[in-house]
Design a protein around this motif. Structure first.
Motif, PDB file in Angstrom:
ATOM      1  N   THR A 123      18.309  66.319  79.408  1.00 40.84           N
ATOM      2  CA  THR A 123      18.499  65.237  79.033  1.00 40.84           C
ATOM      3  C   THR A 123      18.737  65.289  77.258  1.00 40.84           C
ATOM      4  O   THR A 123      19.310  64.269  76.708  1.00 40.84           O
ATOM      5  CB  THR A 123      17.280  64.183  79.070  1.00 40.84           C
ATOM      6  N   PHE A 124      18.249  66.192  76.908  1.00 43.11           N
ATOM      7  CA  PHE A 124      18.809  66.494  75.301  1.00 43.11           C
ATOM      8  C   PHE A 124      19.433  67.730  75.232  1.00 43.11           C
ATOM      9  O   PHE A 124      18.764  68.467  74.351  1.00 43.11           O
ATOM     10  CB  PHE A 124      17.397  66.313  74.744  1.00 43.11           C
ATOM     11  N   PRO A 125      20.548  68.024  75.776  1.00 46.64           N
ATOM     12  CA  PRO A 125      21.066  69.461  76.012  1.00 46.64           C
ATOM     13  C   PRO A 125      21.605  69.947  74.665  1.00 46.64           C
ATOM     14  O   PRO A 125      21.603  71.031  74.427  1.00 46.64           O
ATOM     15  CB  PRO A 125      22.149  69.207  77.028  1.00 46.64           C
ATOM     16  N   HIS A 126      21.849  69.047  73.483  1.00 42.41           N
ATOM     17  CA  HIS A 126      22.488  69.698  72.182  1.00 42.41           C
ATOM     18  C   HIS A 126      21.229  70.374  71.432  1.00 42.41           C
ATOM     19  O   HIS A 126      21.767  70.947  70.364  1.00 42.41           O
ATOM     20  CB  HIS A 126      23.106  68.554  71.443  1.00 42.41           C
ATOM     21  N   LYS A 127      20.057  70.229  71.791  1.00 36.15           N
ATOM     22  CA  LYS A 127      18.835  70.846  70.918  1.00 36.15           C
ATOM     23  C   LYS A 127      18.118  71.632  71.927  1.00 36.15           C
ATOM     24  O   LYS A 127      17.089  71.101  72.717  1.00 36.15           O
ATOM     25  CB  LYS A 127      17.942  69.795  70.420  1.00 36.15           C
ATOM     26  N   PRO A 128      18.533  72.991  72.257  1.00 37.21           N
ATOM     27  CA  PRO A 128      17.957  73.663  73.277  1.00 37.21           C
ATOM     28  C   PRO A 128      16.479  73.806  73.325  1.00 37.21           C
ATOM     29  O   PRO A 128      15.725  74.192  74.174  1.00 37.21           O
ATOM     30  CB  PRO A 128      18.547  74.963  73.286  1.00 37.21           C
ATOM     31  N   ASP A 129      15.946  73.761  71.981  1.00 37.43           N
ATOM     32  CA  ASP A 129      14.490  74.067  71.757  1.00 37.43           C
ATOM     33  C   ASP A 129      13.690  72.821  71.536  1.00 37.43           C
ATOM     34  O   ASP A 129      12.628  72.640  71.133  1.00 37.43           O
ATOM     35  CB  ASP A 129      14.289  74.900  70.397  1.00 37.43           C
ATOM     36  N   ALA A 130      14.286  71.562  71.938  1.00 35.27           N
ATOM     37  CA  ALA A 130      13.548  70.479  71.914  1.00 35.27           C
ATOM     38  C   ALA A 130      12.176  70.332  72.686  1.00 35.27           C
ATOM     39  O   ALA A 130      11.131  69.883  72.395  1.00 35.27           O
ATOM     40  CB  ALA A 130      14.435  69.404  72.420  1.00 35.27           C
ATOM     41  N   LYS A 131      12.210  70.949  73.945  1.00 34.43           N
ATOM     42  CA  LYS A 131      11.112  71.101  74.654  1.00 34.43           C
ATOM     43  C   LYS A 131       9.649  71.549  73.734  1.00 34.43           C
ATOM     44  O   LYS A 131       8.583  71.107  73.951  1.00 34.43           O
ATOM     45  CB  LYS A 131      11.170  72.017  75.804  1.00 34.43           C
ATOM     46  N   ASP A 132       9.895  72.680  72.665  1.00 38.39           N
ATOM     47  CA  ASP A 132       8.925  73.389  72.006  1.00 38.39           C
ATOM     48  C   ASP A 132       8.472  72.077  71.169  1.00 38.39           C
ATOM     49  O   ASP A 132       7.301  72.439  70.382  1.00 38.39           O
ATOM     50  CB  ASP A 132       9.457  74.497  71.329  1.00 38.39           C
ATOM     51  N   LEU A 133       9.142  71.198  70.594  1.00 41.43           N
ATOM     52  CA  LEU A 133       8.223  70.125  69.905  1.00 41.43           C
ATOM     53  C   LEU A 133       7.320  69.549  70.411  1.00 41.43           C
ATOM     54  O   LEU A 133       6.404  68.857  69.839  1.00 41.43           O
ATOM     55  CB  LEU A 133       9.309  68.972  69.320  1.00 41.43           C
TER      56      LEU A 133
ATOM     57  N   MET B 229      14.827  60.350  71.354  1.00 41.18           N
ATOM     58  CA  MET B 229      15.280  61.826  72.039  1.00 41.18           C
ATOM     59  C   MET B 229      15.733  61.786  73.577  1.00 41.18           C
ATOM     60  O   MET B 229      15.646  62.786  73.984  1.00 41.18           O
ATOM     61  CB  MET B 229      14.189  62.923  71.769  1.00 41.18           C
ATOM     62  N   ASN B 230      16.059  60.565  73.830  1.00 41.38           N
ATOM     63  CA  ASN B 230      16.499  60.784  75.399  1.00 41.38           C
ATOM     64  C   ASN B 230      15.314  61.146  76.298  1.00 41.38           C
ATOM     65  O   ASN B 230      15.762  61.639  77.436  1.00 41.38           O
ATOM     66  CB  ASN B 230      17.802  61.148  75.477  1.00 41.38           C
ATOM     67  N   THR B 231      13.951  60.626  75.971  1.00 40.74           N
ATOM     68  CA  THR B 231      13.097  61.675  76.732  1.00 40.74           C
ATOM     69  C   THR B 231      12.837  60.821  78.202  1.00 40.74           C
ATOM     70  O   THR B 231      12.356  61.841  79.073  1.00 40.74           O
ATOM     71  CB  THR B 231      11.774  61.485  76.000  1.00 40.74           C
ATOM     72  N   GLN B 232      12.989  59.862  78.289  1.00 38.19           N
ATOM     73  CA  GLN B 232      12.894  59.207  79.470  1.00 38.19           C
ATOM     74  C   GLN B 232      11.672  59.543  80.348  1.00 38.19           C
ATOM     75  O   GLN B 232      11.845  59.923  81.710  1.00 38.19           O
ATOM     76  CB  GLN B 232      14.425  59.498  80.591  1.00 38.19           C
ATOM     77  N   PRO B 233      10.392  59.401  79.829  1.00 38.34           N
ATOM     78  CA  PRO B 233       9.353  59.579  80.560  1.00 38.34           C
ATOM     79  C   PRO B 233       8.896  58.546  81.361  1.00 38.34           C
ATOM     80  O   PRO B 233       7.712  58.979  82.416  1.00 38.34           O
ATOM     81  CB  PRO B 233       8.036  59.769  79.162  1.00 38.34           C
ATOM     82  N   LEU B 234       9.451  57.493  81.862  1.00 40.49           N
ATOM     83  CA  LEU B 234       8.973  56.678  82.971  1.00 40.49           C
ATOM     84  C   LEU B 234       9.155  57.008  84.112  1.00 40.49           C
ATOM     85  O   LEU B 234      10.099  57.550  84.603  1.00 40.49           O
ATOM     86  CB  LEU B 234       9.728  55.218  82.626  1.00 40.49           C
TER      87      LEU B 234
ATOM     88  N   GLU C  20       9.367  68.769  80.158  1.00 42.68           N
ATOM     89  CA  GLU C  20      10.219  69.781  80.820  1.00 42.68           C
ATOM     90  C   GLU C  20      11.573  69.391  81.390  1.00 42.68           C
ATOM     91  O   GLU C  20      12.268  70.002  81.646  1.00 42.68           O
ATOM     92  CB  GLU C  20       9.228  69.791  82.216  1.00 42.68           C
ATOM     93  N   ASN C  21      11.949  68.091  81.214  1.00 43.09           N
ATOM     94  CA  ASN C  21      13.369  67.491  81.464  1.00 43.09           C
ATOM     95  C   ASN C  21      14.179  67.599  80.245  1.00 43.09           C
ATOM     96  O   ASN C  21      15.659  67.279  80.364  1.00 43.09           O
ATOM     97  CB  ASN C  21      13.178  66.268  82.044  1.00 43.09           C
ATOM     98  N   LEU C  22      13.640  67.906  78.897  1.00 45.13           N
ATOM     99  CA  LEU C  22      14.351  67.752  77.910  1.00 45.13           C
ATOM    100  C   LEU C  22      15.759  69.024  78.080  1.00 45.13           C
ATOM    101  O   LEU C  22      16.941  68.428  77.322  1.00 45.13           O
ATOM    102  CB  LEU C  22      13.501  68.172  76.663  1.00 45.13           C
ATOM    103  N   PRO C  23      15.542  69.972  78.355  1.00 42.74           N
ATOM    104  CA  PRO C  23      16.806  70.944  78.445  1.00 42.74           C
ATOM    105  C   PRO C  23      18.243  70.079  79.344  1.00 42.74           C
ATOM    106  O   PRO C  23      19.050  70.423  78.731  1.00 42.74           O
ATOM    107  CB  PRO C  23      16.285  71.974  79.333  1.00 42.74           C
TER     108      PRO C  23
END
Length: 204
Positions: A108-118, A55-60, A103-106
């Motif tokens: 880095t993963f903009p096509h799924k606006p609610d991804a942060k809620d997962l 999900m292009n999370t890039q947590p590093l 917190e960065n998902l909006p």
């Protein structure tokens, strides 16, 4: 022609690049005093940031330690066998997982606006962050090799101590500490064997 040479010819990139990134990759245990610049570290990150994560999370996250003060804070948390080489390395990078990566998902993963809620569950989020950060650790080591530098990755350290010392105000969890630089005197231990294809790969 050896079997390795024949297999290397089936790959897209030239053999010298294969060798640089993989076959000649070694864990450096001593370093020269040649400096590693901020621009080199930035170039390494600018390369490895493109490698995929779920999900292009890039947590590093990375803490670059190059000052005497930073080393003095770090060294007590390294295992005894890792202190001298860490002290001698021009740069040491603490790679950590940010458990608030969502917190960065909006961005880095903009096509799924609610991804942060997962990732509302903190326990599951921490495991996800660790897994994907470890993927990025591997990419980072390859990036160091691509920069013509040697990497000395270490897991012998007090993670809780490093986190308290450097990340007390952030939700970063240290994973790997990597010394980075040009190799010094007698930098390599003896090359150890690797498992062969048939010992590792099964096809169904």
């Amino acid at each position: 022609m050896t079997a390795t040479t024949s297999l290397a010819d089936t790959l897209e990139v030239p053999q010298d690049i294969q060798n640089l990134l993989f076959r000649e990759a070694r864990t450096a245990n001593s370093f020269s005093d040649e400096p590693v610049s901020d621009e080199q570290i930035q170039a390494i990150y600018d390369l490895v940031k493109w490698a995929p994560t779920s999900m292009n999370t890039q947590p590093l996250r990375a803490l670059v330690i190059r000052t005497e003060e930073g080393k003095e804070r770090l060294l007590p948390h390294m295992s005894e066998g890792n202190r001298a080489k860490t002290a001698s390395a021009p740069v040491t990078v603490v790679l950590a997982a940010d458990t608030d990566f969502h917190e960065n998902l909006p961005k880095t993963f903009p096509h799924k606006p609610d991804a942060k809620d997962l990732f509302a569950d903190e326990t599951g989020r921490e495991g996800f962050a660790r897994l994907n950060s470890l993927l990025q650790v591997g990419y980072f080591i390859i990036g160091v090799r691509a920069a013509g530098l040697a990497a000395g990755p270490m897991t012998g350290f007090d993670g809780a101590g490093i986190d308290a010392e450097f990340f007390a105000d952030r939700k970063w969890k240290s994973l790997v500490v990597i010394n980075v630089g040009k190799p010094g005197d007698n930098p390599w231990f003896d090359r150890l064997p690797r498992l062969d294809y048939d010992e590792v790969v099964e096809t169904v």
